[in-house]
Design a protein around this motif. Sequence first.
Motif, PDB file in Angstrom:
ATOM      1  N   VAL A  97      68.363  33.183  73.488  1.00  0.00           N
ATOM      2  CA  VAL A  97      67.617  34.363  73.052  1.00  0.00           C
ATOM      3  C   VAL A  97      68.197  35.649  73.643  1.00  0.00           C
ATOM      4  N   TRP A 142      66.537  28.181  75.173  1.00  0.00           N
ATOM      5  CA  TRP A 142      65.884  29.489  75.242  1.00  0.00           C
ATOM      6  C   TRP A 142      66.822  30.536  75.827  1.00  0.00           C
ATOM      7  N   SER A 170      53.906  40.823  74.680  1.00  0.00           N
ATOM      8  CA  SER A 170      54.492  39.524  75.033  1.00  0.00           C
ATOM      9  C   SER A 170      54.365  39.249  76.526  1.00  0.00           C
ATOM     10  N   VAL A 192      58.865  36.553  69.231  1.00  0.00           N
ATOM     11  CA  VAL A 192      58.770  36.341  70.678  1.00  0.00           C
ATOM     12  C   VAL A 192      57.304  36.240  71.094  1.00  0.00           C
ATOM     13  N   ALA A 246      62.813  37.574  78.266  1.00  0.00           N
ATOM     14  CA  ALA A 246      64.013  37.685  77.423  1.00  0.00           C
ATOM     15  C   ALA A 246      63.917  38.926  76.538  1.00  0.00           C
ATOM     16  N   SER A 247      62.728  39.199  76.008  1.00  0.00           N
ATOM     17  CA  SER A 247      62.573  40.388  75.167  1.00  0.00           C
ATOM     18  C   SER A 247      62.653  41.660  76.003  1.00  0.00           C
ATOM     19  N   ALA A 267      55.966  32.950  69.782  1.00  0.00           N
ATOM     20  CA  ALA A 267      56.511  31.824  70.543  1.00  0.00           C
ATOM     21  C   ALA A 267      55.885  31.733  71.923  1.00  0.00           C
ATOM     22  N   THR A 268      55.627  32.869  72.533  1.00  0.00           N
ATOM     23  CA  THR A 268      54.981  32.872  73.849  1.00  0.00           C
ATOM     24  C   THR A 268      53.599  32.251  73.762  1.00  0.00           C
ATOM     25  N   ARG A 311      58.751  32.366  79.140  1.00  0.00           N
ATOM     26  CA  ARG A 311      60.151  32.773  79.259  1.00  0.00           C
ATOM     27  C   ARG A 311      60.606  33.680  78.123  1.00  0.00           C
ATOM     28  N   TRP A 312      59.934  33.646  76.997  1.00  0.00           N
ATOM     29  CA  TRP A 312      60.313  34.499  75.871  1.00  0.00           C
ATOM     30  C   TRP A 312      60.087  35.965  76.196  1.00  0.00           C
TER      31      TRP A 312
END
Length: 108
Positions: A11, A8, A97, A45, A60-61, A48-49, A56-57
Motif C-alpha cells: 500500500v 499490506w 481512518s 483505506v 499507510a494513508s 479496509a480499516t 495498519r491501513w
Amino acid sequence: MPARSARWLLVPLGAWALQLTQVPVWEPVWVVARAGVEVAALLLVLAATLAARDGRWAPASAVYLLPGLVYVAENLLGTGARGFLYWSVLTALVVASLVAARRVHAKA
C-alpha cells in the motif's frame, strides 16, 4: 497481535508511486482523474480499516498524505480554494481512518 500478510506493505509503495506520477497541469481531465483515484483509495483505506479490523491501513494513508501536505505548506500562497478543498478532503479521510484504527485498537 495476530500475524498479518506482508502484502499490506504494498500500500505505501503504491501510494508513493501514485504521488510521484507527473500529471500535466494543463490537462484537467487527468487532474480530476487522479483526484478521484486518490479519494477512492482513501475511502478504501477507511473501509479496509473497519472491515479487517486492522489499523495498519491508516498509517499507510498518512505516509501517503504527508508529502502532499508538505508541498501545500511550501506553496501556501499559490494554493487556491479548490486546492484547499482537495487537500481538506484527503486530510479528513486520513483522519477518519486514523480514528477508526484507534477505535479498532481500543476494542481489541
